[in-house]
Write a protein that holds these residues in place. Sequence first.
Motif, PDB file in Angstrom:
ATOM      1  N   THR A   1       0.801  -1.225   0.000  1.00 48.84           N
ATOM      2  CA  THR A   1       0.000   0.000   0.000  1.00 48.84           C
ATOM      3  C   THR A   1       0.833   1.274   0.000  1.00 48.84           C
ATOM      4  O   THR A   1       0.335   2.331  -0.384  1.00 48.84           O
ATOM      5  CB  THR A   1      -0.985   0.013   1.188  1.00 48.84           C
ATOM      6  N   THR A   2       2.105   1.195   0.410  1.00 47.04           N
ATOM      7  CA  THR A   2       2.948   2.394   0.319  1.00 47.04           C
ATOM      8  C   THR A   2       3.124   2.823  -1.132  1.00 47.04           C
ATOM      9  O   THR A   2       3.277   4.023  -1.411  1.00 47.04           O
ATOM     10  CB  THR A   2       4.316   2.150   0.979  1.00 47.04           C
ATOM     11  N   VAL A   3       3.101   1.883  -2.068  1.00 45.58           N
ATOM     12  CA  VAL A   3       3.255   2.238  -3.484  1.00 45.58           C
ATOM     13  C   VAL A   3       1.914   2.468  -4.175  1.00 45.58           C
ATOM     14  O   VAL A   3       1.877   2.628  -5.397  1.00 45.58           O
ATOM     15  CB  VAL A   3       4.102   1.192  -4.254  1.00 45.58           C
ATOM     16  N   ASN A   4       0.822   2.491  -3.431  1.00 48.81           N
ATOM     17  CA  ASN A   4      -0.464   2.870  -4.024  1.00 48.81           C
ATOM     18  C   ASN A   4      -0.332   4.240  -4.689  1.00 48.81           C
ATOM     19  O   ASN A   4       0.187   5.184  -4.086  1.00 48.81           O
ATOM     20  CB  ASN A   4      -1.554   2.950  -2.952  1.00 48.81           C
ATOM     21  N   GLY A   5      -0.806   4.338  -5.914  1.00 51.92           N
ATOM     22  CA  GLY A   5      -0.761   5.601  -6.641  1.00 51.92           C
ATOM     23  C   GLY A   5       0.413   5.722  -7.585  1.00 51.92           C
ATOM     24  O   GLY A   5       0.386   6.548  -8.496  1.00 51.92           O
ATOM     25  N   TRP A   6       1.458   4.904  -7.393  1.00 57.88           N
ATOM     26  CA  TRP A   6       2.639   5.024  -8.242  1.00 57.88           C
ATOM     27  C   TRP A   6       2.329   4.607  -9.680  1.00 57.88           C
ATOM     28  O   TRP A   6       2.760   5.271 -10.624  1.00 57.88           O
ATOM     29  CB  TRP A   6       3.786   4.189  -7.682  1.00 57.88           C
ATOM     30  N   ILE A   7       1.586   3.505  -9.859  1.00 61.52           N
ATOM     31  CA  ILE A   7       1.261   3.076 -11.211  1.00 61.52           C
ATOM     32  C   ILE A   7       0.307   4.063 -11.875  1.00 61.52           C
ATOM     33  O   ILE A   7       0.405   4.342 -13.075  1.00 61.52           O
ATOM     34  CB  ILE A   7       0.662   1.639 -11.211  1.00 61.52           C
ATOM     35  N   GLN A   8      -0.604   4.660 -11.092  1.00 63.51           N
ATOM     36  CA  GLN A   8      -1.504   5.670 -11.646  1.00 63.51           C
ATOM     37  C   GLN A   8      -0.725   6.911 -12.065  1.00 63.51           C
ATOM     38  O   GLN A   8      -1.043   7.540 -13.072  1.00 63.51           O
ATOM     39  CB  GLN A   8      -2.583   6.044 -10.617  1.00 63.51           C
ATOM     40  N   SER A   9       0.296   7.267 -11.308  1.00 64.55           N
ATOM     41  CA  SER A   9       1.135   8.405 -11.672  1.00 64.55           C
ATOM     42  C   SER A   9       1.911   8.121 -12.944  1.00 64.55           C
ATOM     43  O   SER A   9       2.003   8.974 -13.841  1.00 64.55           O
ATOM     44  CB  SER A   9       2.104   8.736 -10.531  1.00 64.55           C
ATOM     45  N   ALA A  10       2.453   6.902 -13.051  1.00 73.01           N
ATOM     46  CA  ALA A  10       3.240   6.541 -14.224  1.00 73.01           C
ATOM     47  C   ALA A  10       2.393   6.494 -15.488  1.00 73.01           C
ATOM     48  O   ALA A  10       2.833   6.916 -16.560  1.00 73.01           O
ATOM     49  CB  ALA A  10       3.917   5.190 -13.998  1.00 73.01           C
ATOM     50  N   VAL A  11       1.175   5.998 -15.382  1.00 70.50           N
ATOM     51  CA  VAL A  11       0.327   5.807 -16.558  1.00 70.50           C
ATOM     52  C   VAL A  11      -0.525   7.028 -16.875  1.00 70.50           C
ATOM     53  O   VAL A  11      -0.663   7.413 -18.048  1.00 70.50           O
ATOM     54  CB  VAL A  11      -0.573   4.567 -16.369  1.00 70.50           C
ATOM     55  N   LEU A  12      -1.088   7.662 -15.856  1.00 73.86           N
ATOM     56  CA  LEU A  12      -2.053   8.740 -16.068  1.00 73.86           C
ATOM     57  C   LEU A  12      -1.485  10.128 -15.809  1.00 73.86           C
ATOM     58  O   LEU A  12      -2.136  11.126 -16.128  1.00 73.86           O
ATOM     59  CB  LEU A  12      -3.286   8.524 -15.180  1.00 73.86           C
ATOM     60  N   GLY A  13      -0.299  10.214 -15.216  1.00 73.64           N
ATOM     61  CA  GLY A  13       0.341  11.511 -15.027  1.00 73.64           C
ATOM     62  C   GLY A  13      -0.083  12.281 -13.800  1.00 73.64           C
ATOM     63  O   GLY A  13       0.324  13.429 -13.622  1.00 73.64           O
ATOM     64  N   VAL A  14      -0.897  11.669 -12.920  1.00 73.28           N
ATOM     65  CA  VAL A  14      -1.265  12.345 -11.676  1.00 73.28           C
ATOM     66  C   VAL A  14      -0.063  12.345 -10.731  1.00 73.28           C
ATOM     67  O   VAL A  14       0.866  11.555 -10.881  1.00 73.28           O
ATOM     68  CB  VAL A  14      -2.474  11.666 -11.001  1.00 73.28           C
ATOM     69  N   THR A  15      -0.072  13.229  -9.750  1.00 70.26           N
ATOM     70  CA  THR A  15       0.997  13.316  -8.762  1.00 70.26           C
ATOM     71  C   THR A  15       0.657  12.451  -7.556  1.00 70.26           C
ATOM     72  O   THR A  15      -0.502  12.381  -7.133  1.00 70.26           O
ATOM     73  CB  THR A  15       1.179  14.773  -8.309  1.00 70.26           C
ATOM     74  N   VAL A  16       1.663  11.794  -6.995  1.00 70.11           N
ATOM     75  CA  VAL A  16       1.500  11.045  -5.751  1.00 70.11           C
ATOM     76  C   VAL A  16       1.760  11.993  -4.584  1.00 70.11           C
ATOM     77  O   VAL A  16       2.816  12.626  -4.509  1.00 70.11           O
ATOM     78  CB  VAL A  16       2.471   9.859  -5.672  1.00 70.11           C
TER      79      VAL A  16
END
Length: 386
Positions: A105-120
Motif C-alpha cells: 500500500t505504500t506504493v499505491n498511486g505510483w502506477i496511476q502516476s506513471a500511466v495517467l500523469g497524476v501526482t503522488v
Amino acid sequence: MRELTPTDARNAVLGGGVLACGGGGWKHHGELMGSLATSLERPVLAGVDELPDDTWVATVTAIGAPAAKDWEIRPVDYVHALQELVKVAGVPIGAVMTAQNGYSTTVNGWIQSAVLGVTVLDTAGDVRAHPTGKLGGLGLGERPGYESVQVVSGGNRALHGHFLSVNRGNLNTVDDVLRDISVRTGGFIASARNPVELDWVRANGAHGSISLALDLGAAMDAARSDGPDAVVEAVRTRLHAEVVDAGRLRIGKRTRTVGGWDRGTFAVGEHTVPYLNEYMAVENAGGRVASYPDTIVIIDRSTGEGLAVKDAGRGGQDVVLLVARAGTLPVSSSSIDRAGLAECEQIMGIGFLEHLDPGLRPASASYAPATETAGTRSGSPRRRSR
C-alpha cells in the motif's frame, strides 16, 4: 517534488512492510507494482504544500483481507478504478494518495502516476496500516454534506470475471458495501475513492508518510549487513519506538478470515497481540500496553523484515515486538476517528476509545525526509501530457 526510482520502490516495500503492522497488503505485490511503475515512467511524489491550492485529491488503495486465498488484483485494476472515478467524480483529480502505509500500500498511486500523469501526494490517510476504510477516510464520514464516491475494479477473473462498481453515499455506509464486494469477488479488489479538496487533506492527512517509509526502508537496507539486531535498532531509531518484548512467536488464536478481515492473536514473551488484519493492541497481565493508533511492529529476526499476519504460519519465528506511540509519527483525523474505532471495538470485542489519547490532533506532526536521495529534484518535474 521528487521522481521516484526503482531504489525508492524497493525501500518503499521494505519500510512499508514495517509500517504495515502485520497487514498492509503483500510484499510480492508491492515489489511488482513498484517495479512496474518505476520501469514505465518516473512517478512524481510531492508534499502537500507543493501543489496548487485548487488541486483535487483522490485516495487509491485496495480493499480486503491479505490472507484471503482467492484474491487477485492486476496492475491495470488500479488504473481502471481511477479512470472510472475521474469520469464520474465531476472534479479535476490531479493528485492521488494512499490510505495507509504497507508492504504494497505504500506504493499505491505510483502506477496511476506513471500511466495517467497524476501526482503522488506525500500524505496518507494513516501513517500505519489499519483494517477499515473509515480509519483511512480523512474524517469524511463525519463531514456534513459530503457524498463519498468510490469505485472498485478487478476481482478474481477465473471465479467471478471482472467486476466494476461505482458507489455513492455516506462514506461509512459505502465502506461497508465495498468490504462486502471484496469478499464476493475473491477477497481483494482495487479502489479509487473520495475525491476531496487539497485544503481538506492538508488539515486531516498524515503528512510525510511516504517519505517516512522510504527513509525507513533505506535505513533497514543499510543495516542488514550488520545483522538483525542492527535492523531492529534502525527501526527503533527511525520510528522513535521502544522494544516491548522479544522471543519466539506463539499462536494464541489462529487466523480466521471472516467478513473481509483476518482475525486472531499472537503472543511474544509476556505480551499478547490481537489483530484485525493488522496488529491493533498489545496486552500483558497488567492490562493494555499499546493500542491503535500506536504503530505496533513485529520484526522477524531471520529476515530483518516486518512479519505479516498471513506469513506467521504455525509460529516459532524469532521476533522482536516494538511500539511507536501515536503522536511521535504523523497523525491523521481518520486514525483517531471515533466511529472507526467503535467499529473495531464491535468486531474485536476489546476497547479502543477508552485508550485513545485525547491530546492527539490531525496534521499536528509531519515527517520531513532525513536526506536528499536519488531521484530528488528541485522544482517541478516536467510531466508528459495525457
